[in-house]
Design an enzyme around this catalytic site. Sequence first.
Site, PDB file in Angstrom:
ATOM      1  CG  ASN A 172      -4.064   4.143  12.036  1.00  0.00           C
ATOM      2  OD1 ASN A 172      -3.426   4.384  13.058  1.00  0.00           O
ATOM      3  ND2 ASN A 172      -4.783   3.049  11.885  1.00  0.00           N
ATOM      4  CG  PHE A 222      -1.626   1.175   1.597  1.00  0.00           C
ATOM      5  CD1 PHE A 222      -2.312   1.937   0.645  1.00  0.00           C
ATOM      6  CD2 PHE A 222      -1.624   1.609   2.919  1.00  0.00           C
ATOM      7  CE1 PHE A 222      -2.978   3.106   1.009  1.00  0.00           C
ATOM      8  CE2 PHE A 222      -2.295   2.761   3.295  1.00  0.00           C
ATOM      9  CZ  PHE A 222      -2.955   3.519   2.344  1.00  0.00           C
ATOM     10  CG  ASP A 256       0.893   6.013  15.280  1.00  0.00           C
ATOM     11  OD1 ASP A 256       0.741   4.837  14.885  1.00  0.00           O
ATOM     12  OD2 ASP A 256      -0.050   6.836  15.320  1.00  0.00           O
ATOM     13  CD  GLU A 257      -0.514   0.286  15.005  1.00  0.00           C
ATOM     14  OE1 GLU A 257      -0.633  -0.798  15.593  1.00  0.00           O
ATOM     15  OE2 GLU A 257      -1.116   0.555  13.945  1.00  0.00           O
ATOM     16  CE  LYS A 317       7.317  -1.214  11.166  1.00  0.00           C
ATOM     17  NZ  LYS A 317       7.894  -1.359   9.807  1.00  0.00           N
ATOM     18  CB  ALA A 349       9.485  -5.270   2.946  1.00  0.00           C
TER      19      ALA A 349
HETATM   20  P1  NAD Z   1       1.364  -3.592   3.325  1.00  0.00           P
HETATM   21  O1  NAD Z   1       1.047  -4.773   4.178  1.00  0.00           O
HETATM   22  O2  NAD Z   1       0.317  -3.004   2.459  1.00  0.00           O
HETATM   23  O3  NAD Z   1       2.597  -3.947   2.363  1.00  0.00           O
HETATM   24  C1  NAD Z   1       3.732  -4.640   2.800  1.00  0.00           C
HETATM   25  C2  NAD Z   1       4.526  -5.042   1.573  1.00  0.00           C
HETATM   26  O4  NAD Z   1       5.697  -5.745   2.028  1.00  0.00           O
HETATM   27  C3  NAD Z   1       3.776  -6.003   0.637  1.00  0.00           C
HETATM   28  O5  NAD Z   1       3.957  -5.597  -0.710  1.00  0.00           O
HETATM   29  C4  NAD Z   1       4.443  -7.352   0.879  1.00  0.00           C
HETATM   30  O6  NAD Z   1       4.426  -8.203  -0.256  1.00  0.00           O
HETATM   31  C5  NAD Z   1       5.863  -6.926   1.247  1.00  0.00           C
HETATM   32  N1  NAD Z   1       6.546  -7.947   2.067  1.00  0.00           N
HETATM   33  C6  NAD Z   1       6.052  -8.553   3.180  1.00  0.00           C
HETATM   34  N2  NAD Z   1       6.948  -9.451   3.624  1.00  0.00           N
HETATM   35  C7  NAD Z   1       8.027  -9.379   2.794  1.00  0.00           C
HETATM   36  C8  NAD Z   1       9.270 -10.070   2.745  1.00  0.00           C
HETATM   37  N3  NAD Z   1       9.577 -11.007   3.636  1.00  0.00           N
HETATM   38  N4  NAD Z   1      10.152  -9.733   1.787  1.00  0.00           N
HETATM   39  C9  NAD Z   1       9.856  -8.777   0.862  1.00  0.00           C
HETATM   40  N5  NAD Z   1       8.675  -8.123   0.850  1.00  0.00           N
HETATM   41  C10 NAD Z   1       7.768  -8.425   1.803  1.00  0.00           C
HETATM   42  O7  NAD Z   1       1.961  -2.517   4.328  1.00  0.00           O
HETATM   43  P2  NAD Z   1       1.793  -0.928   4.349  1.00  0.00           P
HETATM   44  O8  NAD Z   1       0.543  -0.587   5.031  1.00  0.00           O
HETATM   45  O9  NAD Z   1       2.073  -0.409   2.994  1.00  0.00           O
HETATM   46  O10 NAD Z   1       2.992  -0.546   5.324  1.00  0.00           O
HETATM   47  C11 NAD Z   1       4.300  -0.336   4.818  1.00  0.00           C
HETATM   48  C12 NAD Z   1       5.221   0.030   5.967  1.00  0.00           C
HETATM   49  O11 NAD Z   1       4.749   1.200   6.614  1.00  0.00           O
HETATM   50  C13 NAD Z   1       5.310  -1.060   7.031  1.00  0.00           C
HETATM   51  O12 NAD Z   1       6.648  -1.139   7.468  1.00  0.00           O
HETATM   52  C14 NAD Z   1       4.395  -0.548   8.140  1.00  0.00           C
HETATM   53  O13 NAD Z   1       4.828  -1.016   9.394  1.00  0.00           O
HETATM   54  C15 NAD Z   1       4.564   0.950   7.997  1.00  0.00           C
HETATM   55  N6  NAD Z   1       3.411   1.764   8.439  1.00  0.00           N
HETATM   56  C16 NAD Z   1       2.147   1.474   7.980  1.00  0.00           C
HETATM   57  C17 NAD Z   1       1.086   2.305   8.366  1.00  0.00           C
HETATM   58  C18 NAD Z   1      -0.313   2.063   7.852  1.00  0.00           C
HETATM   59  O14 NAD Z   1      -1.258   2.739   8.297  1.00  0.00           O
HETATM   60  N7  NAD Z   1      -0.532   1.171   6.901  1.00  0.00           N
HETATM   61  C19 NAD Z   1       1.303   3.385   9.229  1.00  0.00           C
HETATM   62  C20 NAD Z   1       2.604   3.634   9.673  1.00  0.00           C
HETATM   63  C21 NAD Z   1       3.643   2.824   9.265  1.00  0.00           C
HETATM   64  P1  TYD Z   2      -6.730  -0.982  11.483  1.00  0.00           P
HETATM   65  O1  TYD Z   2      -7.165  -0.388  10.198  1.00  0.00           O
HETATM   66  O2  TYD Z   2      -6.547  -2.465  11.584  1.00  0.00           O
HETATM   67  O3  TYD Z   2      -5.394  -0.233  11.900  1.00  0.00           O
HETATM   68  P2  TYD Z   2      -4.575  -0.266  13.338  1.00  0.00           P
HETATM   69  O4  TYD Z   2      -5.045  -1.411  14.126  1.00  0.00           O
HETATM   70  O5  TYD Z   2      -3.179  -0.448  12.857  1.00  0.00           O
HETATM   71  O6  TYD Z   2      -4.840   1.056  13.966  1.00  0.00           O
HETATM   72  O7  TYD Z   2      -7.751  -0.570  12.601  1.00  0.00           O
HETATM   73  C1  TYD Z   2      -8.071   0.785  12.833  1.00  0.00           C
HETATM   74  C2  TYD Z   2      -9.019   0.840  14.007  1.00  0.00           C
HETATM   75  O8  TYD Z   2     -10.255   0.206  13.644  1.00  0.00           O
HETATM   76  C3  TYD Z   2      -8.518   0.078  15.221  1.00  0.00           C
HETATM   77  O9  TYD Z   2      -8.944   0.759  16.404  1.00  0.00           O
HETATM   78  C4  TYD Z   2      -9.220  -1.268  15.130  1.00  0.00           C
HETATM   79  C5  TYD Z   2     -10.548  -0.900  14.497  1.00  0.00           C
HETATM   80  N1  TYD Z   2     -11.164  -1.941  13.653  1.00  0.00           N
HETATM   81  C6  TYD Z   2     -12.494  -2.307  13.850  1.00  0.00           C
HETATM   82  O10 TYD Z   2     -13.195  -1.759  14.728  1.00  0.00           O
HETATM   83  N2  TYD Z   2     -13.027  -3.278  13.047  1.00  0.00           N
HETATM   84  C7  TYD Z   2     -12.323  -3.902  12.087  1.00  0.00           C
HETATM   85  O11 TYD Z   2     -12.872  -4.817  11.391  1.00  0.00           O
HETATM   86  C8  TYD Z   2     -10.953  -3.518  11.875  1.00  0.00           C
HETATM   87  C9  TYD Z   2     -10.112  -4.183  10.822  1.00  0.00           C
HETATM   88  C10 TYD Z   2     -10.420  -2.523  12.688  1.00  0.00           C
END
Ligand code: NAD
Ligand code: TYD
Length: 350
Positions: free
Chosen positions: A185, A12, A132-133, A160, A83
Amino acid sequence: MKNILITGGAGFIGGHVVRLMVQKYPNYHIFNLDKLTYAGNLGNIADISTFSNYTFLHGDICDPNYIERLFKSFSFDSVIHLAAESHVDRSIADPLAFVKTNILGTVNLLNAFKSLWQDQWENKLFYHISTDEVYGSLGATGLFTEKTAYDPNSPYSASKASSDHLVRAYGETYGLPYVISNCSNNYGPNQFPEKLIPLCINNIQNNMALPIYGDGKYTRDWLYVVDHAEAIDRVFHHGKKGSTYNIGGHNEWQNIDLVKLICRTMDDKLGRKKGDSEQLIQFVTDRPGHDKRYAIDANKIERELDWKPSLTFEEGIERTINWYMNNGPWLNNVTSGAYLEYYKHQYQNS
Ligand code: NAD
Ligand code: TYD
Protein backbone atom coordinates in the site's frame (compact mmCIF):
# COMPACT_ATOMS: atom_id res chain seq x y z
CA MET A 1 16.73 10.37 -26.95
CA LYS A 2 14.52 7.50 -25.82
CA ASN A 3 10.75 7.65 -26.03
CA ILE A 4 9.17 6.25 -22.88
CA LEU A 5 5.44 5.73 -22.49
CA ILE A 6 4.08 6.00 -18.95
CA THR A 7 0.42 5.09 -18.60
CA GLY A 8 -1.71 6.44 -15.75
CA GLY A 9 0.66 9.34 -15.11
CA ALA A 10 -2.13 11.67 -14.00
CA GLY A 11 -2.97 9.30 -11.15
CA PHE A 12 -1.47 9.06 -7.68
CA ILE A 13 1.65 6.88 -8.15
CA GLY A 14 1.95 7.60 -11.88
CA GLY A 15 2.24 11.34 -11.21
CA HIS A 16 5.21 10.80 -8.90
CA VAL A 17 6.85 8.47 -11.43
CA VAL A 18 6.34 10.93 -14.30
CA ARG A 19 7.83 13.77 -12.23
CA LEU A 20 10.88 11.71 -11.27
CA MET A 21 11.53 10.53 -14.83
CA VAL A 22 11.00 13.93 -16.49
CA GLN A 23 13.28 15.72 -14.03
CA LYS A 24 15.99 13.08 -13.68
CA TYR A 25 16.36 11.99 -17.30
CA PRO A 26 16.43 14.93 -19.73
CA ASN A 27 17.55 12.49 -22.43
CA TYR A 28 14.22 10.63 -22.20
CA HIS A 29 11.06 11.97 -23.74
CA ILE A 30 8.26 11.01 -21.36
CA PHE A 31 4.82 10.49 -22.90
CA ASN A 32 2.10 10.34 -20.26
CA LEU A 33 -1.00 8.52 -21.53
CA ASP A 34 -4.02 8.93 -19.29
CA LYS A 35 -7.79 8.77 -19.75
CA LEU A 36 -8.35 11.22 -16.89
CA THR A 37 -10.94 9.11 -15.11
CA TYR A 38 -12.20 10.31 -11.73
CA ALA A 39 -8.77 9.27 -10.36
CA GLY A 40 -6.70 11.18 -12.91
CA ASN A 41 -5.87 14.82 -12.33
CA LEU A 42 -3.45 16.90 -14.39
CA GLY A 43 -3.07 19.18 -11.36
CA ASN A 44 -0.96 16.37 -9.84
CA ILE A 45 1.81 17.07 -12.35
CA ALA A 46 1.24 20.73 -13.22
CA ASP A 47 4.81 21.55 -12.10
CA ILE A 48 6.43 19.50 -14.89
CA SER A 49 3.82 20.03 -17.61
CA THR A 50 5.90 22.59 -19.54
CA PHE A 51 9.16 20.62 -19.57
CA SER A 52 10.37 20.10 -23.15
CA ASN A 53 10.89 16.35 -22.61
CA TYR A 54 7.25 15.82 -21.56
CA THR A 55 4.07 15.24 -23.57
CA PHE A 56 0.59 14.48 -22.28
CA LEU A 57 -1.61 12.17 -24.34
CA HIS A 58 -5.28 12.05 -23.45
CA GLY A 59 -6.52 8.59 -24.35
CA ASP A 60 -7.87 5.21 -23.32
CA ILE A 61 -5.78 2.03 -23.10
CA CYS A 62 -9.00 0.10 -23.81
CA ASP A 63 -9.11 1.41 -27.41
CA PRO A 64 -6.85 -0.96 -29.40
CA ASN A 65 -6.85 1.08 -32.63
CA TYR A 66 -5.86 4.25 -30.85
CA ILE A 67 -3.13 2.43 -28.91
CA GLU A 68 -1.76 0.78 -32.07
CA ARG A 69 -1.61 4.19 -33.83
CA LEU A 70 0.10 5.80 -30.85
CA PHE A 71 2.86 3.18 -30.73
CA LYS A 72 3.43 3.57 -34.49
CA SER A 73 3.58 7.39 -34.24
CA PHE A 74 6.00 7.62 -31.33
CA SER A 75 7.93 4.30 -31.47
CA PHE A 76 8.03 3.93 -27.69
CA ASP A 77 11.24 2.17 -26.65
CA SER A 78 9.78 1.27 -23.27
CA VAL A 79 6.52 1.27 -21.41
CA ILE A 80 5.93 1.81 -17.68
CA HIS A 81 2.35 0.71 -17.24
CA LEU A 82 0.45 2.09 -14.24
CA ALA A 83 -2.97 2.93 -15.69
CA ALA A 84 -5.60 0.91 -13.87
CA GLU A 85 -8.77 0.94 -11.92
CA SER A 86 -7.23 0.77 -8.45
CA HIS A 87 -9.82 0.81 -5.66
CA VAL A 88 -10.99 -2.48 -4.13
CA ASP A 89 -14.39 -1.14 -3.02
CA ARG A 90 -15.17 0.08 -6.53
CA SER A 91 -14.17 -3.33 -7.90
CA ILE A 92 -16.74 -4.95 -5.64
CA ALA A 93 -19.42 -2.59 -6.99
CA ASP A 94 -18.39 -2.88 -10.67
CA PRO A 95 -16.01 -5.77 -11.49
CA LEU A 96 -16.38 -5.40 -15.27
CA ALA A 97 -14.74 -1.96 -15.29
CA PHE A 98 -11.69 -3.61 -13.70
CA VAL A 99 -11.66 -6.48 -16.18
CA LYS A 100 -11.80 -4.02 -19.08
CA THR A 101 -9.11 -1.58 -17.96
CA ASN A 102 -6.77 -3.83 -16.02
CA ILE A 103 -6.89 -6.91 -18.24
CA LEU A 104 -7.98 -5.84 -21.73
CA GLY A 105 -6.18 -2.50 -21.48
CA THR A 106 -2.94 -4.28 -20.58
CA VAL A 107 -3.33 -6.73 -23.48
CA ASN A 108 -3.85 -3.81 -25.90
CA LEU A 109 -0.55 -2.30 -24.75
CA LEU A 110 1.25 -5.64 -25.00
CA ASN A 111 -0.09 -6.22 -28.52
CA ALA A 112 0.91 -2.76 -29.72
CA PHE A 113 4.40 -3.09 -28.20
CA LYS A 114 4.82 -6.52 -29.77
CA SER A 115 3.67 -5.49 -33.22
CA LEU A 116 5.85 -2.34 -33.16
CA TRP A 117 9.10 -4.14 -32.42
CA GLN A 118 8.41 -7.59 -33.96
CA ASP A 119 11.21 -9.43 -32.13
CA GLN A 120 13.70 -6.55 -32.34
CA TRP A 121 13.78 -6.43 -28.60
CA GLU A 122 17.22 -5.00 -27.88
CA ASN A 123 17.02 -2.14 -25.33
CA LYS A 124 13.25 -2.45 -25.15
CA LEU A 125 11.24 -3.03 -21.97
CA PHE A 126 7.64 -3.43 -20.88
CA TYR A 127 7.47 -2.65 -17.16
CA HIS A 128 4.19 -3.65 -15.54
CA ILE A 129 3.33 -2.09 -12.17
CA SER A 130 1.36 -4.43 -9.96
CA THR A 131 0.32 -4.91 -6.38
CA ASP A 132 0.98 -7.26 -3.45
CA GLU A 133 -2.78 -7.90 -3.36
CA VAL A 134 -2.33 -10.58 -6.07
CA TYR A 135 -0.87 -12.83 -3.35
CA GLY A 136 -4.12 -12.84 -1.35
CA SER A 137 -4.17 -12.68 2.41
CA LEU A 138 -1.58 -13.58 5.06
CA GLY A 139 -2.27 -14.99 8.50
CA ALA A 140 -0.67 -13.49 11.59
CA THR A 141 2.85 -14.40 10.44
CA GLY A 142 4.83 -14.72 7.21
CA LEU A 143 5.63 -12.37 4.33
CA PHE A 144 4.90 -12.31 0.60
CA THR A 145 7.98 -13.23 -1.42
CA GLU A 146 8.30 -13.27 -5.21
CA LYS A 147 7.67 -17.02 -5.01
CA THR A 148 4.38 -16.80 -3.10
CA ALA A 149 1.57 -18.34 -5.17
CA TYR A 150 -1.04 -15.94 -6.53
CA ASP A 151 -4.32 -16.17 -4.61
CA PRO A 152 -6.33 -12.98 -5.28
CA ASN A 153 -9.59 -12.40 -3.43
CA SER A 154 -11.15 -9.20 -4.80
CA PRO A 155 -12.15 -8.39 -8.38
CA TYR A 156 -9.40 -5.72 -8.26
CA SER A 157 -6.66 -8.11 -7.21
CA ALA A 158 -7.94 -10.83 -9.57
CA SER A 159 -7.79 -8.38 -12.48
CA LYS A 160 -4.25 -7.31 -11.53
CA ALA A 161 -3.18 -10.96 -11.12
CA SER A 162 -4.61 -11.68 -14.53
CA SER A 163 -2.68 -8.82 -16.12
CA ASP A 164 0.55 -9.99 -14.43
CA HIS A 165 0.01 -13.47 -15.90
CA LEU A 166 -0.56 -12.02 -19.36
CA VAL A 167 2.62 -9.93 -19.21
CA ARG A 168 4.59 -13.01 -18.18
CA ALA A 169 2.87 -15.08 -20.89
CA TYR A 170 3.88 -12.54 -23.58
CA GLY A 171 7.43 -12.86 -22.27
CA GLU A 172 7.40 -16.66 -22.48
CA THR A 173 5.46 -16.93 -25.73
CA TYR A 174 6.76 -14.03 -27.81
CA GLY A 175 10.01 -13.17 -26.03
CA LEU A 176 8.66 -9.74 -25.05
CA PRO A 177 11.13 -8.23 -22.53
CA TYR A 178 9.32 -7.39 -19.31
CA VAL A 179 9.69 -6.75 -15.61
CA ILE A 180 6.91 -6.72 -13.02
CA SER A 181 6.92 -5.22 -9.56
CA ASN A 182 4.39 -5.90 -6.83
CA CYS A 183 4.18 -3.16 -4.25
CA SER A 184 2.45 -2.81 -0.91
CA ASN A 185 0.00 0.00 0.00
CA ASN A 186 1.25 3.46 -0.98
CA TYR A 187 0.48 6.70 0.81
CA GLY A 188 1.49 10.34 0.25
CA PRO A 189 0.53 13.51 -1.62
CA ASN A 190 -2.08 13.36 -4.40
CA GLN A 191 -3.76 10.10 -3.38
CA PHE A 192 -7.46 10.16 -4.17
CA PRO A 193 -9.44 10.36 -0.91
CA GLU A 194 -11.33 7.12 -1.46
CA LYS A 195 -8.29 5.30 0.02
CA LEU A 196 -7.98 4.99 3.80
CA ILE A 197 -5.29 7.56 4.66
CA PRO A 198 -6.47 10.58 2.62
CA LEU A 199 -10.09 9.73 3.39
CA CYS A 200 -9.35 9.96 7.12
CA ILE A 201 -7.30 13.16 6.78
CA ASN A 202 -10.10 14.80 4.80
CA ASN A 203 -12.81 13.60 7.19
CA ILE A 204 -10.92 14.72 10.30
CA GLN A 205 -10.54 18.21 8.82
CA ASN A 206 -14.28 18.28 8.15
CA ASN A 207 -15.31 16.66 11.44
CA MET A 208 -16.85 13.72 9.61
CA ALA A 209 -17.03 10.08 10.76
CA LEU A 210 -13.97 7.87 10.18
CA PRO A 211 -15.39 4.61 8.82
CA ILE A 212 -13.38 1.58 9.99
CA TYR A 213 -14.31 -1.68 8.30
CA GLY A 214 -14.97 -4.67 10.57
CA ASP A 215 -12.91 -4.80 13.77
CA GLY A 216 -10.17 -2.51 12.39
CA LYS A 217 -7.53 -5.19 12.94
CA TYR A 218 -6.76 -5.63 9.25
CA THR A 219 -3.10 -5.01 8.55
CA ARG A 220 -1.35 -3.26 5.67
CA ASP A 221 2.33 -2.55 4.91
CA TRP A 222 2.59 1.15 4.01
CA LEU A 223 5.20 2.73 1.73
CA TYR A 224 5.68 6.44 0.98
CA VAL A 225 4.84 7.00 -2.68
CA VAL A 226 8.09 8.81 -3.54
CA ASP A 227 10.03 5.80 -2.23
CA HIS A 228 7.93 3.63 -4.55
CA ALA A 229 8.75 5.92 -7.48
CA GLU A 230 12.47 5.56 -6.65
CA ALA A 231 12.08 1.78 -6.56
CA ILE A 232 10.37 1.89 -9.96
CA ASP A 233 13.32 3.89 -11.32
CA ARG A 234 15.71 1.21 -10.01
CA VAL A 235 13.70 -1.70 -11.42
CA PHE A 236 13.25 0.07 -14.76
CA HIS A 237 16.99 0.64 -15.19
CA HIS A 238 18.55 -2.32 -13.43
CA GLY A 239 15.85 -4.99 -13.00
CA LYS A 240 16.57 -8.36 -14.57
CA LYS A 241 14.36 -8.94 -17.60
CA GLY A 242 11.73 -11.61 -17.04
CA SER A 243 11.79 -11.00 -13.26
CA THR A 244 9.45 -9.87 -10.56
CA TYR A 245 10.37 -7.58 -7.65
CA ASN A 246 8.39 -7.15 -4.45
CA ILE A 247 8.48 -3.61 -3.04
CA GLY A 248 7.42 -2.80 0.52
CA GLY A 249 8.01 -0.58 3.49
CA HIS A 250 8.66 -3.04 6.37
CA ASN A 251 5.93 -0.99 7.94
CA GLU A 252 2.89 -2.95 9.09
CA TRP A 253 -0.01 -1.19 10.76
CA GLN A 254 -3.40 -2.38 11.89
CA ASN A 255 -5.95 0.03 10.42
CA ILE A 256 -7.27 1.12 13.80
CA ASP A 257 -3.80 2.00 15.11
CA LEU A 258 -2.97 3.87 11.94
CA VAL A 259 -6.18 5.90 12.09
CA LYS A 260 -5.55 6.72 15.76
CA LEU A 261 -2.04 7.93 14.87
CA ILE A 262 -3.50 10.23 12.20
CA CYS A 263 -6.07 11.48 14.72
CA ARG A 264 -3.42 12.32 17.33
CA THR A 265 -1.18 14.06 14.79
CA MET A 266 -4.06 16.10 13.44
CA ASP A 267 -5.38 17.07 16.89
CA ASP A 268 -2.01 18.75 17.44
CA LYS A 269 -1.98 20.49 14.06
CA LEU A 270 -5.60 21.64 14.25
CA GLY A 271 -5.25 22.85 17.82
CA ARG A 272 -7.90 20.39 18.98
CA LYS A 273 -8.02 18.75 22.40
CA LYS A 274 -6.13 15.45 22.64
CA GLY A 275 -8.60 12.65 21.81
CA ASP A 276 -11.09 14.87 19.95
CA SER A 277 -10.55 13.38 16.48
CA GLU A 278 -10.58 9.78 17.78
CA GLN A 279 -14.20 10.34 18.71
CA LEU A 280 -14.97 10.45 15.01
CA ILE A 281 -14.01 6.77 14.64
CA GLN A 282 -16.97 4.63 13.65
CA PHE A 283 -16.84 0.87 13.10
CA VAL A 284 -18.88 0.02 10.00
CA THR A 285 -19.90 -3.08 8.05
CA ASP A 286 -16.88 -4.99 6.84
CA ARG A 287 -15.71 -5.08 3.21
CA PRO A 288 -16.72 -8.42 1.62
CA GLY A 289 -13.71 -10.70 1.02
CA HIS A 290 -11.54 -8.34 3.07
CA ASP A 291 -7.91 -9.53 3.08
CA LYS A 292 -6.67 -9.82 6.66
CA ARG A 293 -3.03 -8.94 6.26
CA TYR A 294 -0.50 -7.90 3.61
CA ALA A 295 3.24 -7.76 4.29
CA ILE A 296 6.12 -7.74 1.85
CA ASP A 297 9.51 -9.39 1.97
CA ALA A 298 11.50 -6.75 0.03
CA ASN A 299 14.78 -8.58 0.42
CA LYS A 300 15.29 -9.20 -3.30
CA ILE A 301 15.07 -5.57 -4.43
CA GLU A 302 17.18 -4.46 -1.47
CA ARG A 303 19.88 -7.02 -2.23
CA GLU A 304 19.91 -6.95 -6.03
CA LEU A 305 19.07 -3.31 -6.74
CA ASP A 306 20.28 -1.64 -3.56
CA TRP A 307 16.91 0.00 -2.86
CA LYS A 308 15.48 0.78 0.59
CA PRO A 309 12.71 3.12 1.73
CA SER A 310 14.28 6.48 2.57
CA LEU A 311 11.64 7.77 5.01
CA THR A 312 10.43 6.42 8.31
CA PHE A 313 6.66 6.14 8.61
CA GLU A 314 6.59 8.98 11.13
CA GLU A 315 8.32 11.27 8.59
CA GLY A 316 6.14 10.08 5.72
CA ILE A 317 2.81 10.47 7.51
CA GLU A 318 3.83 13.91 8.80
CA ARG A 319 4.65 15.04 5.24
CA THR A 320 1.44 13.53 3.95
CA ILE A 321 -0.81 15.20 6.53
CA ASN A 322 0.96 18.53 5.97
CA TRP A 323 0.49 18.19 2.22
CA TYR A 324 -3.27 17.62 2.49
CA MET A 325 -3.68 20.40 5.04
CA ASN A 326 -1.77 22.82 2.77
CA ASN A 327 -3.55 21.78 -0.41
CA GLY A 328 -7.17 22.54 0.39
CA PRO A 329 -8.02 23.56 -3.20
CA TRP A 330 -6.72 20.22 -4.56
CA LEU A 331 -8.77 18.32 -1.99
CA ASN A 332 -11.89 20.45 -2.53
CA ASN A 333 -11.61 19.97 -6.26
CA VAL A 334 -11.46 16.15 -6.10
CA THR A 335 -14.07 15.79 -3.36
CA SER A 336 -16.79 17.78 -5.10
CA GLY A 337 -19.31 16.44 -7.59
CA ALA A 338 -18.97 12.72 -8.38
CA TYR A 339 -17.04 12.04 -5.15
CA LEU A 340 -20.06 13.01 -3.06
CA GLU A 341 -22.22 10.52 -4.94
CA TYR A 342 -19.60 7.79 -4.53
CA TYR A 343 -19.24 8.57 -0.84
CA LYS A 344 -22.98 8.51 -0.18
CA HIS A 345 -23.34 5.17 -1.93
CA GLN A 346 -20.26 3.52 -0.36
CA TYR A 347 -20.97 4.62 3.21
CA GLN A 348 -24.77 4.81 3.12
CA ASN A 349 -25.21 2.50 6.12
CA SER A 350 -22.51 4.18 8.25
P1 NAD B 1 -4.94 5.77 -9.40
O1 NAD B 1 -6.31 5.19 -9.38
O2 NAD B 1 -4.61 6.91 -8.51
O3 NAD B 1 -4.57 6.24 -10.89
C1 NAD B 1 -4.87 5.47 -12.02
C2 NAD B 1 -4.65 6.35 -13.24
O4 NAD B 1 -4.95 5.55 -14.40
C3 NAD B 1 -5.58 7.57 -13.30
O5 NAD B 1 -4.84 8.72 -13.68
C4 NAD B 1 -6.60 7.21 -14.37
O6 NAD B 1 -7.11 8.34 -15.07
C5 NAD B 1 -5.76 6.31 -15.29
N1 NAD B 1 -6.61 5.38 -16.07
C6 NAD B 1 -7.60 4.59 -15.57
N2 NAD B 1 -8.17 3.92 -16.59
C7 NAD B 1 -7.51 4.28 -17.73
C8 NAD B 1 -7.65 3.93 -19.10
N3 NAD B 1 -8.58 3.07 -19.50
N4 NAD B 1 -6.80 4.46 -19.99
C9 NAD B 1 -5.84 5.35 -19.60
N5 NAD B 1 -5.69 5.74 -18.32
C10 NAD B 1 -6.52 5.22 -17.39
O7 NAD B 1 -3.98 4.53 -9.14
P2 NAD B 1 -2.62 4.44 -8.30
O8 NAD B 1 -2.94 4.24 -6.89
O9 NAD B 1 -1.74 5.55 -8.72
O10 NAD B 1 -2.05 3.07 -8.87
C11 NAD B 1 -1.25 3.04 -10.04
C12 NAD B 1 -0.84 1.61 -10.32
O11 NAD B 1 -0.11 1.08 -9.22
C13 NAD B 1 -2.03 0.68 -10.55
O12 NAD B 1 -1.70 -0.21 -11.59
C14 NAD B 1 -2.17 -0.06 -9.22
O13 NAD B 1 -2.71 -1.34 -9.41
C15 NAD B 1 -0.72 -0.11 -8.76
N6 NAD B 1 -0.53 -0.16 -7.29
C16 NAD B 1 -1.16 0.75 -6.48
C17 NAD B 1 -0.90 0.72 -5.10
C18 NAD B 1 -1.53 1.73 -4.17
O14 NAD B 1 -1.38 1.61 -2.94
N7 NAD B 1 -2.19 2.76 -4.66
C19 NAD B 1 -0.05 -0.25 -4.56
C20 NAD B 1 0.57 -1.16 -5.43
C21 NAD B 1 0.32 -1.10 -6.78
P1 TYD C 1 -7.50 0.97 1.06
O1 TYD C 1 -6.84 2.27 1.30
O2 TYD C 1 -8.79 0.93 0.29
O3 TYD C 1 -6.42 0.03 0.37
P2 TYD C 1 -6.47 -1.60 0.09
O4 TYD C 1 -7.86 -2.06 0.23
O5 TYD C 1 -6.00 -1.65 -1.32
O6 TYD C 1 -5.53 -2.19 1.07
O7 TYD C 1 -7.77 0.28 2.44
C1 TYD C 1 -6.73 0.07 3.37
C2 TYD C 1 -7.31 -0.67 4.55
O8 TYD C 1 -8.26 0.17 5.22
C3 TYD C 1 -8.08 -1.92 4.15
O9 TYD C 1 -7.90 -2.91 5.17
C4 TYD C 1 -9.53 -1.47 4.14
C5 TYD C 1 -9.56 -0.42 5.24
N1 TYD C 1 -10.53 0.67 5.06
C6 TYD C 1 -11.40 1.01 6.09
O10 TYD C 1 -11.37 0.41 7.19
N2 TYD C 1 -12.29 2.03 5.89
C7 TYD C 1 -12.37 2.71 4.73
O11 TYD C 1 -13.24 3.63 4.60
C8 TYD C 1 -11.46 2.37 3.67
C9 TYD C 1 -11.50 3.09 2.35
C10 TYD C 1 -10.55 1.34 3.89
